[in-house]
Design an enzyme around this catalytic site. Structure first.
Site, PDB file in Angstrom:
ATOM      1  N   LYS A   9      46.127  37.114  47.879  1.00 28.84           N
ATOM      2  CA  LYS A   9      46.452  38.532  47.777  1.00 28.84           C
ATOM      3  C   LYS A   9      45.237  39.325  47.288  1.00 28.84           C
ATOM      4  O   LYS A   9      44.273  38.745  46.774  1.00 28.84           O
ATOM      5  CB  LYS A   9      47.642  38.700  46.821  1.00 28.84           C
ATOM      6  N   TYR A  49      57.583  41.461  54.402  1.00 21.35           N
ATOM      7  CA  TYR A  49      58.430  41.624  53.219  1.00 21.35           C
ATOM      8  C   TYR A  49      59.769  42.285  53.559  1.00 21.35           C
ATOM      9  O   TYR A  49      60.395  42.913  52.697  1.00 21.35           O
ATOM     10  CB  TYR A  49      57.678  42.400  52.129  1.00 21.35           C
ATOM     11  N   PHE A  57      61.079  47.832  44.200  1.00 12.50           N
ATOM     12  CA  PHE A  57      59.627  47.614  44.151  1.00 12.50           C
ATOM     13  C   PHE A  57      59.002  47.435  45.540  1.00 12.50           C
ATOM     14  O   PHE A  57      57.830  47.104  45.647  1.00 12.50           O
ATOM     15  CB  PHE A  57      59.302  46.395  43.268  1.00 12.50           C
ATOM     16  N   ARG A  85      54.134  25.392  47.870  1.00 11.04           N
ATOM     17  CA  ARG A  85      55.035  26.230  47.079  1.00 11.04           C
ATOM     18  C   ARG A  85      55.025  25.746  45.610  1.00 11.04           C
ATOM     19  O   ARG A  85      54.978  26.542  44.681  1.00 11.04           O
ATOM     20  CB  ARG A  85      56.408  26.087  47.707  1.00 11.04           C
ATOM     21  N   THR A  91      57.709  32.908  41.157  1.00 12.58           N
ATOM     22  CA  THR A  91      57.212  34.250  41.500  1.00 12.58           C
ATOM     23  C   THR A  91      56.533  34.972  40.329  1.00 12.58           C
ATOM     24  O   THR A  91      55.436  35.514  40.485  1.00 12.58           O
ATOM     25  CB  THR A  91      58.392  35.112  42.027  1.00 12.58           C
ATOM     26  N   ARG A 102      49.875  30.453  40.077  1.00 11.88           N
ATOM     27  CA  ARG A 102      50.383  31.652  39.393  1.00 11.88           C
ATOM     28  C   ARG A 102      50.424  31.430  37.877  1.00 11.88           C
ATOM     29  O   ARG A 102      50.134  32.341  37.096  1.00 11.88           O
ATOM     30  CB  ARG A 102      51.765  32.006  39.938  1.00 11.88           C
ATOM     31  N   ASN A 112      50.732  38.433  41.606  1.00 14.66           N
ATOM     32  CA  ASN A 112      50.839  36.991  41.359  1.00 14.66           C
ATOM     33  C   ASN A 112      49.898  36.159  42.244  1.00 14.66           C
ATOM     34  O   ASN A 112      50.131  34.984  42.494  1.00 14.66           O
ATOM     35  CB  ASN A 112      52.299  36.537  41.464  1.00 14.66           C
ATOM     36  N   HIS A 115      50.563  34.345  48.102  1.00 20.48           N
ATOM     37  CA  HIS A 115      51.841  34.174  48.801  1.00 20.48           C
ATOM     38  C   HIS A 115      51.857  32.770  49.380  1.00 20.48           C
ATOM     39  O   HIS A 115      50.827  32.278  49.836  1.00 20.48           O
ATOM     40  CB  HIS A 115      51.964  35.186  49.951  1.00 20.48           C
ATOM     41  N   GLU A 126      55.889  32.844  59.863  1.00 26.23           N
ATOM     42  CA  GLU A 126      54.760  33.502  59.188  1.00 26.23           C
ATOM     43  C   GLU A 126      53.416  33.108  59.797  1.00 26.23           C
ATOM     44  O   GLU A 126      52.511  33.934  59.893  1.00 26.23           O
ATOM     45  CB  GLU A 126      54.797  33.176  57.688  1.00 26.23           C
TER      46      GLU A 126
HETATM   47  N1  UDP Z   1      57.719  41.016  43.723  1.00 28.11           N
HETATM   48  C1  UDP Z   1      57.624  42.076  42.837  1.00 28.11           C
HETATM   49  N2  UDP Z   1      58.641  42.244  41.924  1.00 28.11           N
HETATM   50  C2  UDP Z   1      59.716  41.433  41.866  1.00 28.11           C
HETATM   51  C3  UDP Z   1      59.793  40.345  42.782  1.00 28.11           C
HETATM   52  C4  UDP Z   1      58.789  40.171  43.699  1.00 28.11           C
HETATM   53  O1  UDP Z   1      56.667  42.846  42.861  1.00 28.11           O
HETATM   54  O2  UDP Z   1      60.602  41.623  41.013  1.00 28.11           O
HETATM   55  C5  UDP Z   1      56.621  40.811  44.706  1.00 28.11           C
HETATM   56  C6  UDP Z   1      55.732  39.634  44.323  1.00 28.11           C
HETATM   57  O3  UDP Z   1      54.389  39.968  44.659  1.00 28.11           O
HETATM   58  C7  UDP Z   1      56.261  38.530  45.214  1.00 28.11           C
HETATM   59  C8  UDP Z   1      56.646  39.309  46.477  1.00 28.11           C
HETATM   60  O4  UDP Z   1      57.171  40.528  45.988  1.00 28.11           O
HETATM   61  O5  UDP Z   1      55.299  37.508  45.448  1.00 28.11           O
HETATM   62  C9  UDP Z   1      57.641  38.610  47.374  1.00 28.11           C
HETATM   63  O6  UDP Z   1      58.802  38.339  46.639  1.00 28.11           O
HETATM   64  P1  UDP Z   1      59.603  36.958  46.823  1.00 28.11           P
HETATM   65  O7  UDP Z   1      60.916  37.129  46.143  1.00 28.11           O
HETATM   66  O8  UDP Z   1      59.598  36.578  48.264  1.00 28.11           O
HETATM   67  O9  UDP Z   1      58.737  35.938  45.934  1.00 28.11           O
HETATM   68  P2  UDP Z   1      57.704  34.763  46.347  1.00 28.11           P
HETATM   69  O10 UDP Z   1      58.262  34.085  47.569  1.00 28.11           O
HETATM   70  O11 UDP Z   1      56.368  35.413  46.624  1.00 28.11           O
HETATM   71  O12 UDP Z   1      57.650  33.858  45.152  1.00 28.11           O
HETATM   72 MG    MG Z   2      58.903  34.898  49.365  1.00 25.51          MG
END
Ligand code: UDP
Ligand code: MG
Length: 152
Positions: A9, A49, A57, A85, A91, A102, A112, A115, A126
């Protein structure tokens, strides 16, 4: 073998963590089959997204993801989706275990750092979203020496 998609990112590039993060994947034994730098736009982020479009957000995360170029990676390995992962951590960087990317480099839920695809099905979608067929390469190692020219 599986393939998975990772995005370094804007936070990773702006904080100059790219080398360290790539090095973790390389040392782990994952093959790099695709890698490129790109500027994400609104259309691509709406798709990527889409599962977050009702969240408060959503605008913020899109702004954060388009604040600077990113680096997209396609990594290959046995159970690569699950392994990557796990290497990413949960997250929210504040909750992610030390030793994860992370967990080691982020204090934020938004910023974070990376991705990573969350399932085999998501990874397939993806990878197609970010890479053309001809931008992905064979992971097979080739023979020969990569330390000297043949005349040395
Ligand atoms: N995100 C955020 N606030 C939240 C949850 C997610 O800004 O409360 C952002 C964060 O950058 C995250 C992305 O949205 O990586 C995608 O969210 P997801 O739930 O898919 O989490 P990930 O798969 O990245 O762990
Ligand atoms: Mg995700």
């Amino acid at each position: 073998m599986e393939r998975t998609l990772v995005i370094l990112k804007p936070a990773a590039l702006q904080r100059e963590l790219v080398g360290e993060i790539l090095s973790r994947f390389e040392r782990k034994g994952l093959y790099f089959v695709g890698m490129k730098m790109m500027q994400l736009n609104d259309a691509l982020l709406n798709e990527h997204y889409g599962h977050l479009k009702e969240k408060s957000f959503f605008g913020d995360v899109k702004a954060a993801m388009s604040a600077s170029p990113v680096i997209v990676l396609c990594l290959e390995g046995v159970e690569a989706v699950r392994v990557v992962r796990a290497m990413a951590g949960v997250t929210n960087g504040r909750n992610a275990e030390p030793g994860t990317i992370r967990g080691d480099y982020s204090m934020s839920v938004e910023q974070n750092v990376i991705h990573a695809s969350d399932s085999i099905e998501t990874a397939e979608v993806e990878i197609k979203r970010f890479f053309k067929e001809e931008e992905l390469f064979d992971s097979k190692r080739v023979g020969g020496s990569f330390y000297y020219a043949k005349y040395e």
